[in-house]
Design a protein around this motif. Sequence first.
Motif, PDB file in Angstrom:
ATOM      1  N   ALA A   1      14.579   5.173  -6.967  1.00 27.90           N
ATOM      2  CA  ALA A   1      14.740   6.459  -6.107  1.00 27.90           C
ATOM      3  C   ALA A   1      15.444   7.069  -5.717  1.00 27.90           C
ATOM      4  O   ALA A   1      15.711   7.837  -5.420  1.00 27.90           O
ATOM      5  CB  ALA A   1      13.594   5.788  -5.088  1.00 27.90           C
ATOM      6  N   GLN A   2      16.166   5.876  -5.460  1.00 27.51           N
ATOM      7  CA  GLN A   2      17.512   6.160  -4.580  1.00 27.51           C
ATOM      8  C   GLN A   2      18.923   6.215  -5.398  1.00 27.51           C
ATOM      9  O   GLN A   2      19.806   7.850  -5.086  1.00 27.51           O
ATOM     10  CB  GLN A   2      18.147   5.078  -3.685  1.00 27.51           C
ATOM     11  CG  GLN A   2      17.198   4.362  -2.463  1.00 27.51           C
ATOM     12  CD  GLN A   2      17.275   3.174  -2.289  1.00 27.51           C
ATOM     13  OE1 GLN A   2      18.422   2.550  -1.941  1.00 27.51           O
ATOM     14  NE2 GLN A   2      16.120   2.447  -1.446  1.00 27.51           N
ATOM     15  N   GLN A   3      18.676   6.297  -6.588  1.00 31.03           N
ATOM     16  CA  GLN A   3      19.693   6.606  -7.250  1.00 31.03           C
ATOM     17  C   GLN A   3      19.393   7.743  -8.027  1.00 31.03           C
ATOM     18  O   GLN A   3      20.568   8.725  -7.986  1.00 31.03           O
ATOM     19  CB  GLN A   3      19.824   5.538  -8.518  1.00 31.03           C
ATOM     20  CG  GLN A   3      20.603   5.898 -10.157  1.00 31.03           C
ATOM     21  CD  GLN A   3      20.738   4.599 -10.961  1.00 31.03           C
ATOM     22  OE1 GLN A   3      20.077   3.922 -11.126  1.00 31.03           O
ATOM     23  NE2 GLN A   3      21.606   4.737 -12.812  1.00 31.03           N
ATOM     24  N   LEU A   4      18.531   8.181  -8.159  1.00 35.76           N
ATOM     25  CA  LEU A   4      18.274   9.380  -8.333  1.00 35.76           C
ATOM     26  C   LEU A   4      17.675  10.653  -7.196  1.00 35.76           C
ATOM     27  O   LEU A   4      17.552  11.989  -7.557  1.00 35.76           O
ATOM     28  CB  LEU A   4      16.198   9.512  -9.789  1.00 35.76           C
ATOM     29  CG  LEU A   4      16.461   8.739 -11.165  1.00 35.76           C
ATOM     30  CD1 LEU A   4      15.741   8.583 -11.956  1.00 35.76           C
ATOM     31  CD2 LEU A   4      17.558  10.084 -11.806  1.00 35.76           C
ATOM     32  N   ASN A   5      18.195   9.696  -6.430  1.00 42.06           N
ATOM     33  CA  ASN A   5      17.816  10.747  -5.525  1.00 42.06           C
ATOM     34  C   ASN A   5      16.653  11.511  -5.069  1.00 42.06           C
ATOM     35  O   ASN A   5      16.713  12.890  -4.740  1.00 42.06           O
ATOM     36  CB  ASN A   5      18.635  11.722  -4.663  1.00 42.06           C
ATOM     37  CG  ASN A   5      19.346  12.472  -3.581  1.00 42.06           C
ATOM     38  OD1 ASN A   5      18.579  11.763  -2.340  1.00 42.06           O
ATOM     39  ND2 ASN A   5      19.758  13.610  -3.468  1.00 42.06           N
ATOM     40  N   ASP A   6      15.803  10.604  -5.493  1.00 39.27           N
ATOM     41  CA  ASP A   6      14.284  10.949  -5.918  1.00 39.27           C
ATOM     42  C   ASP A   6      13.286  10.583  -4.792  1.00 39.27           C
ATOM     43  O   ASP A   6      13.019   8.996  -5.256  1.00 39.27           O
ATOM     44  CB  ASP A   6      13.808  11.649  -6.585  1.00 39.27           C
ATOM     45  CG  ASP A   6      12.181  12.669  -7.005  1.00 39.27           C
ATOM     46  OD1 ASP A   6      11.586  12.114  -6.218  1.00 39.27           O
ATOM     47  OD2 ASP A   6      11.964  13.291  -7.662  1.00 39.27           O
ATOM     48  N   HIS A   7      13.171  10.758  -3.672  1.00 34.42           N
ATOM     49  CA  HIS A   7      12.195   9.961  -2.457  1.00 34.42           C
ATOM     50  C   HIS A   7      10.917  10.835  -2.404  1.00 34.42           C
ATOM     51  O   HIS A   7       9.738  10.014  -1.144  1.00 34.42           O
ATOM     52  CB  HIS A   7      12.600   9.875  -1.391  1.00 34.42           C
ATOM     53  CG  HIS A   7      14.462   9.091  -1.224  1.00 34.42           C
ATOM     54  ND1 HIS A   7      14.572   8.925  -1.245  1.00 34.42           N
ATOM     55  CD2 HIS A   7      15.359  10.080  -1.288  1.00 34.42           C
ATOM     56  CE1 HIS A   7      16.439   8.838  -1.984  1.00 34.42           C
ATOM     57  NE2 HIS A   7      17.097   9.931  -1.666  1.00 34.42           N
ATOM     58  N   SER A   8      10.865  11.612  -3.146  1.00 36.31           N
ATOM     59  CA  SER A   8       9.173  12.380  -3.292  1.00 36.31           C
ATOM     60  C   SER A   8       7.696  11.416  -3.023  1.00 36.31           C
ATOM     61  O   SER A   8       6.570  11.560  -2.534  1.00 36.31           O
ATOM     62  CB  SER A   8       8.911  13.614  -3.541  1.00 36.31           C
ATOM     63  OG  SER A   8       9.246  13.340  -5.077  1.00 36.31           O
ATOM     64  N   THR A   9       7.750  10.086  -4.052  1.00 39.02           N
ATOM     65  CA  THR A   9       6.404   9.849  -4.282  1.00 39.02           C
ATOM     66  C   THR A   9       6.989   8.071  -4.411  1.00 39.02           C
ATOM     67  O   THR A   9       5.922   7.157  -4.398  1.00 39.02           O
ATOM     68  CB  THR A   9       6.580   9.914  -6.137  1.00 39.02           C
ATOM     69  OG1 THR A   9       7.576   9.626  -6.976  1.00 39.02           O
ATOM     70  CG2 THR A   9       6.832  11.061  -6.394  1.00 39.02           C
ATOM     71  N   ILE A  10       8.123   7.418  -3.735  1.00 38.89           N
ATOM     72  CA  ILE A  10       7.903   6.361  -3.646  1.00 38.89           C
ATOM     73  C   ILE A  10       7.465   6.002  -2.213  1.00 38.89           C
ATOM     74  O   ILE A  10       6.588   4.948  -2.244  1.00 38.89           O
ATOM     75  CB  ILE A  10       9.477   5.431  -3.152  1.00 38.89           C
ATOM     76  CG1 ILE A  10      10.015   3.752  -3.704  1.00 38.89           C
ATOM     77  CG2 ILE A  10       9.723   6.533  -1.927  1.00 38.89           C
ATOM     78  CD1 ILE A  10       9.630   4.241  -4.873  1.00 38.89           C
ATOM     79  N   GLY A  11       6.600   6.556  -1.722  1.00 38.69           N
ATOM     80  CA  GLY A  11       5.395   6.777  -0.546  1.00 38.69           C
ATOM     81  C   GLY A  11       4.731   5.871  -0.896  1.00 38.69           C
ATOM     82  O   GLY A  11       3.586   5.258  -0.256  1.00 38.69           O
ATOM     83  N   ILE A  12       4.031   7.371  -1.982  1.00 39.34           N
ATOM     84  CA  ILE A  12       2.595   6.741  -2.693  1.00 39.34           C
ATOM     85  C   ILE A  12       2.731   5.616  -3.105  1.00 39.34           C
ATOM     86  O   ILE A  12       1.669   5.252  -3.481  1.00 39.34           O
ATOM     87  CB  ILE A  12       2.214   8.261  -3.693  1.00 39.34           C
ATOM     88  CG1 ILE A  12       2.578   9.680  -3.377  1.00 39.34           C
ATOM     89  CG2 ILE A  12       0.970   7.811  -3.781  1.00 39.34           C
ATOM     90  CD1 ILE A  12       2.330  10.200  -4.437  1.00 39.34           C
ATOM     91  N   ASP A  13       3.663   5.198  -3.718  1.00 41.30           N
ATOM     92  CA  ASP A  13       3.577   3.706  -4.450  1.00 41.30           C
ATOM     93  C   ASP A  13       3.458   2.431  -3.183  1.00 41.30           C
ATOM     94  O   ASP A  13       2.594   1.658  -3.302  1.00 41.30           O
ATOM     95  CB  ASP A  13       5.213   3.018  -5.156  1.00 41.30           C
ATOM     96  CG  ASP A  13       4.901   3.972  -6.118  1.00 41.30           C
ATOM     97  OD1 ASP A  13       4.608   3.618  -7.619  1.00 41.30           O
ATOM     98  OD2 ASP A  13       6.239   5.627  -6.416  1.00 41.30           O
ATOM     99  N   LEU A  14       4.029   2.834  -2.171  1.00 39.43           N
ATOM    100  CA  LEU A  14       3.630   1.927  -1.726  1.00 39.43           C
ATOM    101  C   LEU A  14       2.320   1.845  -0.788  1.00 39.43           C
ATOM    102  O   LEU A  14       1.895   0.743  -0.182  1.00 39.43           O
ATOM    103  CB  LEU A  14       4.757   2.148  -0.144  1.00 39.43           C
ATOM    104  CG  LEU A  14       4.520   1.490   1.154  1.00 39.43           C
ATOM    105  CD1 LEU A  14       5.772   0.143   0.989  1.00 39.43           C
ATOM    106  CD2 LEU A  14       5.352   2.060   2.511  1.00 39.43           C
ATOM    107  N   VAL A  15       1.118   3.184  -0.517  1.00 43.13           N
ATOM    108  CA  VAL A  15       0.407   3.051  -0.258  1.00 43.13           C
ATOM    109  C   VAL A  15      -0.521   2.350  -1.078  1.00 43.13           C
ATOM    110  O   VAL A  15      -1.543   1.232  -0.911  1.00 43.13           O
ATOM    111  CB  VAL A  15      -0.180   4.097   0.406  1.00 43.13           C
ATOM    112  CG1 VAL A  15      -1.704   4.411   0.462  1.00 43.13           C
ATOM    113  CG2 VAL A  15       0.318   4.976   1.493  1.00 43.13           C
ATOM    114  N   ALA A  16      -0.336   2.716  -2.625  1.00 42.15           N
ATOM    115  CA  ALA A  16      -0.906   2.351  -3.738  1.00 42.15           C
ATOM    116  C   ALA A  16      -1.270   1.107  -3.642  1.00 42.15           C
ATOM    117  O   ALA A  16      -2.055  -0.175  -3.521  1.00 42.15           O
ATOM    118  CB  ALA A  16      -0.590   2.680  -4.626  1.00 42.15           C
TER     119      ALA A  16
END
Length: 341
Positions: free
Chosen positions: A71-86
């Motif tokens: 996520a940090q390499q691609l600078n896309d942080h939009s879905t990593i929070g969903i992963d955390l909750v899941a």
Amino acid sequence: MSLTYKKAGVDIDAGKRLVDLIAPMVRDTQRSEVISNPGGFGGLFALHQNAYTNPVLVAGTDGVGTKLSLAQQLNDHSTIGIDLVAMCVNDVVVQGAEPLFFLDYFATGVLSVEQAQEVIAGIALGCTQAGAALIGGETAEMPGMYPPGVYDLAGFCVGVVERDKLIDGRRITEGDVVLGLASSGIHSNGYSLVNKIVETSQTSLDEKLGDQTLGALLLTPTVIYTGLVLQLIEALDVRGLCHITGGGLVENVPRMIPDGLLARIDTKAWKRPEIFDWIQQAGTIEDGEMHRVFNCGMGMLVVVPEDQADAGMTICRQSDQSAEIIGKIMRSDSKDKVRLI
């Protein structure tokens, strides 16, 4: 020279701006039992007194692992929070518990308000999907602990279930059927191996795999199964549940199987997502290692009596959740509690 906290690397004003920005997101996740406002020292949650007879609280905590580095390499942080909750709520629901509330921990070297806001927006969305209230969290700015742009995440979830409705696998019996609920891809386990494969194969994350880039496929968020699983529990005699996380099918399935029984899983009963084919080919990985590390296309297993399998499949179809009947419970004198065929 007069020193300040900001000169030492911690920007209190940035932290306050972040709290102000995420407050509406947090409020959107609230349940009627929440009695605190965002930004307090602790989140307050009052169980409805007449809603339960003998409630048991179920707590879970988890992270997202090295999927964060992608996520940090691609600078896309939009879905990593969903992963955390899941990762947290899916572990809680396998006990039969309804997730009630969630807290997050976000740690970074230098706080980027925009980056953190994007992450927490994903967490709020995940909480909404799970039906859990986001009642608090911690944003820790620790200069020198993390390089610029790097952050870490952890999550904490509490759920509730009536004591006599706890699901622990003890009622699983010979002849029961295993339903497999499809994953959306890798979910959030095995990324240290995935990252190594990307590195050693020198594959660009911009390379197309089907109609998506490899990077986009690798960031596909983990499925939150809680709503469907609670629906299955309400309608059927669910005797066992298994969240396929680290350890894959090989290590997780035995956790729900009683002694003297074995889950016979037919790995040809479902079509494996293309991303797993790429992983196996690019990394020259043996079948046994694939099943020991990855979910291989099945994110949650549900054990029900054989005569309820079709009803379970119908519920899954009505919820737009891809599912298959993938196995059966058998008697066994072996210490092994899962057999993949």
